[in-house]
Scaffold this motif. Structure first.
Motif, PDB file in Angstrom:
ATOM      1  N   TYR A  42      31.456   4.624 -19.301  1.00  0.00           N
ATOM      2  CA  TYR A  42      32.169   3.761 -20.249  1.00  0.00           C
ATOM      3  C   TYR A  42      33.356   4.502 -20.856  1.00  0.00           C
ATOM      4  N   GLN A  43      33.180   5.794 -21.121  1.00  0.00           N
ATOM      5  CA  GLN A  43      34.285   6.559 -21.718  1.00  0.00           C
ATOM      6  C   GLN A  43      35.429   6.757 -20.722  1.00  0.00           C
ATOM      7  N   ILE A  44      35.118   6.935 -19.458  1.00  0.00           N
ATOM      8  CA  ILE A  44      36.166   7.048 -18.444  1.00  0.00           C
ATOM      9  C   ILE A  44      37.027   5.789 -18.438  1.00  0.00           C
ATOM     10  N   ALA A  80      34.092  12.091  -4.121  1.00  0.00           N
ATOM     11  CA  ALA A  80      32.673  12.299  -4.403  1.00  0.00           C
ATOM     12  C   ALA A  80      32.341  12.393  -5.882  1.00  0.00           C
ATOM     13  N   SER A  81      33.319  12.380  -6.756  1.00  0.00           N
ATOM     14  CA  SER A  81      33.036  12.495  -8.190  1.00  0.00           C
ATOM     15  C   SER A  81      32.144  11.340  -8.645  1.00  0.00           C
ATOM     16  N   PRO A  82      31.127  11.618  -9.469  1.00  0.00           N
ATOM     17  CA  PRO A  82      30.236  10.539  -9.916  1.00  0.00           C
ATOM     18  C   PRO A  82      30.899   9.557 -10.870  1.00  0.00           C
ATOM     19  N   VAL A  83      32.092   9.878 -11.363  1.00  0.00           N
ATOM     20  CA  VAL A  83      32.784   8.934 -12.252  1.00  0.00           C
ATOM     21  C   VAL A  83      33.913   8.197 -11.537  1.00  0.00           C
ATOM     22  N   THR A  96      39.949  11.643 -18.835  1.00  0.00           N
ATOM     23  CA  THR A  96      40.506  11.693 -17.486  1.00  0.00           C
ATOM     24  C   THR A  96      39.570  12.291 -16.444  1.00  0.00           C
ATOM     25  N   ASP A  97      38.528  13.004 -16.897  1.00  0.00           N
ATOM     26  CA  ASP A  97      37.652  13.585 -15.873  1.00  0.00           C
ATOM     27  C   ASP A  97      36.311  13.985 -16.473  1.00  0.00           C
ATOM     28  N   PHE A  98      35.348  14.090 -15.590  1.00  0.00           N
ATOM     29  CA  PHE A  98      34.012  14.595 -15.909  1.00  0.00           C
ATOM     30  C   PHE A  98      33.481  15.273 -14.663  1.00  0.00           C
ATOM     31  N   PHE A 106      19.867   4.831   3.189  1.00  0.00           N
ATOM     32  CA  PHE A 106      20.390   5.350   4.457  1.00  0.00           C
ATOM     33  C   PHE A 106      20.651   6.837   4.292  1.00  0.00           C
ATOM     34  N   GLN A 107      20.828   7.514   5.402  1.00  0.00           N
ATOM     35  CA  GLN A 107      20.766   8.968   5.416  1.00  0.00           C
ATOM     36  C   GLN A 107      21.772   9.627   4.476  1.00  0.00           C
ATOM     37  N   SER A 108      22.998   9.131   4.447  1.00  0.00           N
ATOM     38  CA  SER A 108      24.014   9.799   3.633  1.00  0.00           C
ATOM     39  C   SER A 108      24.013   9.346   2.176  1.00  0.00           C
ATOM     40  N   LEU A 109      23.198   8.341   1.846  1.00  0.00           N
ATOM     41  CA  LEU A 109      23.105   7.882   0.464  1.00  0.00           C
ATOM     42  C   LEU A 109      22.358   8.919  -0.368  1.00  0.00           C
ATOM     43  N   GLN A 110      22.945   9.291  -1.494  1.00  0.00           N
ATOM     44  CA  GLN A 110      22.327  10.282  -2.371  1.00  0.00           C
ATOM     45  C   GLN A 110      21.817   9.679  -3.671  1.00  0.00           C
ATOM     46  N   GLY A 111      22.509   8.672  -4.170  1.00  0.00           N
ATOM     47  CA  GLY A 111      22.077   8.085  -5.431  1.00  0.00           C
ATOM     48  C   GLY A 111      22.938   6.900  -5.820  1.00  0.00           C
ATOM     49  N   TYR A 112      22.571   6.305  -6.956  1.00  0.00           N
ATOM     50  CA  TYR A 112      23.270   5.132  -7.485  1.00  0.00           C
ATOM     51  C   TYR A 112      23.985   5.495  -8.783  1.00  0.00           C
ATOM     52  N   ILE A 113      25.168   4.973  -8.941  1.00  0.00           N
ATOM     53  CA  ILE A 113      25.968   5.179 -10.149  1.00  0.00           C
ATOM     54  C   ILE A 113      25.997   3.840 -10.876  1.00  0.00           C
TER      55      ILE A 113
END
Length: 743
Positions: free
Chosen positions: A638-640, A224-227, A713-715, A123-130
């Protein structure tokens, strides 16, 4: 105004359909301050609209076959109904920031029933899969190489192929996370969509061995963070009391603290005698050809190849490594024989007190450690001045290599050996390693069982005939599940426990100095079985519990630091360390990696002093570099979740120095994620790589001692091409890595 209208509509639906339980509305709205969720009961289509944005988020597309509905009930935040021809009860519940979805099987059947949900299209707003593939991956929806990779891989099993049971969608300005509340019997299927993007759906098998099958998701919107999906999964574990910190694990098993700052090393060349243990090979070879009684006994036990090697050595001032290895292997075999000591051949040789005691014991009562010690001392006494003392013998597991580690300031290491026999052969080295503060453990496995008379077998697959005939896992069609490499059978962990206890106890009884760590192959890899045996029936959940029980037993009974392959989330509360998360097995089944004429040939399991499959450095194909190493697609998911719970590193088949064109990238990933490297070493290999290993260790080890047990705690990506990346550990350390080598 829209939220008010939807709220009024949901109240009207509630008043109408809570009275008529045999009807269902065309739409159901669950509404709170965070979002509005629209459900179509007759198609299971679900769509969400966050309060903070006008963008609608498809949670699942609709499908046919669900329009027969009864017993529909809706209250404040919950909607439930039955689908009688699917024998399912459906429940949707909206909490503050999550949507819980559950499908419960109403009746137990003698056959498998399948359900597909959710269905996700481009769908239009989908950018990718995590995706938590090994450590974690970001998959752009329109990347054709990733599309082919995922589609050709086939369905992903959510315990064997995903390291953690969740996945995420990267949507413009937000993420959508799906946490599987039942990780068993699920598959994720990928396909290209009509709009050329990547789509997916998840299927669940309600198998007949579950009394009441349940399948569902905990679905959340996040930033929006990928993690963020990993952060939400971590929160889910903590809320459900399923997270155990490394700090708590150290309290239970204090030795586990030694993993902080430790590089991981598999040691090779574990035979009793190595090529380095003879002080004068030329003179020794000439002695073997002499008329000495001991020499004649040894000579008579050699095959033709070994005799030729001895003769070559006797005529050479600088014999080759090859012939020295041939002879040291043959001697090692004789030194493990209980018949090695023939009193008539040692009449003219004096014994030190230790040897005198050992030769006077009944040989049948000797432990393996005592037997090997006796025979090594006998050989040492028979050829004075031609051997170093047996305390110094060995290659990988040897005092001399440990000393080289010390000289290079490697003061914390996890050392693995491929057989518990190495501990019998080199107890002095085990004792020295423990004295130096190292963790040392054998490879062990209870995954496969072979017939006792199987010729091409391995020691971990040998138990007894009774277990071989009765202990195999049985498939739904009544056939027995074939073991690793289609040899023997997969062994039911439900019946293996007495054999686990007997093996481990016996090994430690045989050792003069015990290991302080234990590695159990496969148990945390994620390959779980439904067992339809009448003797030991099991669901995948039962299988999992039995595996965790044996790892816990080894850990708690013998105060062992325990590790396993992979590190799947279900085992995280038990494990101290896991091999296979940073880089997994690569190219399994790739013909070029098995073809001796190919530049990508990874090597075989020879020579035993340093199997090429582990030690030989080879290039890696571009397609594997793209999917497994390209930093644009790597995420520390996994590290998160588990950085402060489980110490992870590479799979032993993908060591830190294995793939020549990936070494630098992998080193940066290890440092950025604060995970240890993994090496395969013997004396020769350490001499080749000691400068690299020492430099990497000098940077990694002090940091890992400080933050190895702390939360990541972050990436984040710091530039548009994603080559500059940042990780954060608590409020202590911030790491930045530039994979583009640009300033």
């Amino acid at each position: 105004m829209l939220r008010l209208q939807l709220g009024i509509l949901s109240i009207l639906i509630l008043s109408l359909f809570s009275l008529n339980t045999d009807a269902s509305p065309p739409y159901v709205y669950l509404v709170n301050s965070e979002w509005t969720v629209q459900i179509v009961p007759k198609t299971l289509a679900v769509q969400a609209k966050p309060t903070s944005t006008e963008v609608e988020v498809p949670i699942s597309l609709g499908q046919t076959g669900f329009d027969n509905i009864n017993e529909f009930i809706q209250n404040d935040k919950i909607a439930t109904w039955k689908i009688p021809d699917r024998f399912l009860t459906v429940r949707f519940e909206l909490t503050a920031d999550s949507l819980s979805v559950e499908f419960a099987q109403d009746i137990q059947f003698n056959e498998t029933l399948n359900l597909t949900w959710p269905l996700i299209e481009n769908f239009q707003s989908l950018q990718g899969y995590i995706l938590p593939l090994f450590e974690g991956c970001y998959v752009p929806k329109d990347d054709s190489r990733w599309q082919n990779f995922l589609i050709n891989h086939g369905p992903l099993n959510t315990t064997a192929d995903l390291s953690m049971p969740f996945f995420g969608l990267a949507i413009k300005d937000q993420t959508l996370t799906y946490i599987l509340t039942n990780p068993f019997n699920n598959q994720i299927h990928f396909k290209t969509t009509s709009t050329s993007g990547l789509g997916m759906h998840v299927s669940h098998a309600f198998t007949p061995n579950w009394k009441k099958g349940r399948y569902g998701f905990h679905i959340s919107l996040g930033d929006a963070s990928p993690v963020t999906p990993a952060k939400l999964y971590r929160r889910y574990l903590i809320e459900n009391d399923e997270f155990i910190s490394f700090t708590d694990k150290i309290k239970k098993t204090p030795e586990a603290k030694k993993l902080l700052g430790a590089a991981h090393v598999y040691l090779w060349g574990g035979k009793l005698l190595s090529q380095y243990d003879v002080t004068d090979w030329n003179r020794f070879a000439r002695k073997l050809i002499s008329e000495n009684k001991v020499a004649r006994q040894i000579w008579s036990g050699f095959n033709t190849e070994t005799k030729k090697a001895v003769q070559e050595i006797s005529q050479s001032e600088y014999p080759s490594r090859y012939v020295r290895r041939v002879v040291s292997r043959a001697l090692s075999e004789q030194l493990e024989d209980r018949r090695f000591y023939n009193p008539a051949n040692w009449t003219d040789i004096s014994f030190v007190p230790e040897l005198a005691i050992l030769v006077n014991k009944d040989v049948s009562t000797l432990t393996y450690s005592e037997l090997y010690r006796r025979n090594c001392l006998l050989l040492f006494a028979a050829f004075p001045m031609l051997f170093h003392h047996p305390d110094e013998w060995g290659d990988g597991l040897s005092v001399k290599l440990l000393q080289k580690f010390v000289e290079n300031s490697l003061d914390r290491l996890w050392l693995g050996v491929d057989s518990w026999q190495d501990g019998y052969r080199h107890p002095t080295a085990v004792a020295k390693g423990i004295e130096l503060g190292y963790l040392i453990g054998p490879y062990d496995s209870y995954h496969s069982i072979h017939h006792p008379n199987e010729k091409d077998t391995w020691e971990t697959a040998q138990f007894d005939l009774k277990l071989y005939e009765s202990g195999a896992i049985v498939n739904a069609d009544g056939t027995k599940s074939r073991g690793f490499k289609k040899k023997g059978y997969h062994l039911s962990p439900l019946v293996a426990q007495p054999y686990v206890e007997n093996r481990v106890n016996n090994i430690l009884t045989q050792m003069s100095t015990n290991f302080n760590s234990w590695f159990i192959d496969c148990d945390a890899f994620g390959q779980l079985f439904d067992d339809y045996s009448q003797l030991h029936p099991a669901t995948q959940l039962d299988d999992m519990h039995a595996r965790l029980t044996r790892m816990s037993w080894i850990r708690d009974t013998h105060n062992m630091v325990v590790g396993s392959e992979g590190g799947s989330a279900y085992a995280a509360s038990i494990l101290h360390f896991a091999h296979g998360m940073t880089v997994p097995v690569i190219g399994w089944g790739d013909r070029d990696m098995k073809d001796k004429s190919s530049q990508y040939y990874t090597g075989g399991y020879w020579p035993p002093e340093g199997p090429a499959i582990h030690i030989k450095q080879v290039p890696l194909k571009a397609k594997y570099l793209y999917h497994y190493f390209d930093p644009r697609f790597r995420l520390p998911l996994y590290q998160i979740v588990f950085h402060d719970s489980v110490i992870t590193t590479n799979h032993w088949g993908s060591g830190s120095l294995k793939f020549k064109n990936a070494i630098d990238t992998l080193a940066l990933l290890e440092l950025l994620y604060n995970v240890p490297p993994l090496y395969h070493l013997n004396i020769e290999e350490f001499s080749k790589h000691q400068d690299w290993i020492s430099r990497h260790y000098a940077f990694f080890s002090p940091l890992h001692r400080q933050i190895g047990g702390q939360q990541m705690t972050d990436f984040e990506w710091l530039n548009s091409d994603k080559h500059i990346q940042r990780t954060e550990f608590g409020e202590v350390i911030e790491m930045l890595a530039n994979f583009g080598y640009k300033t």
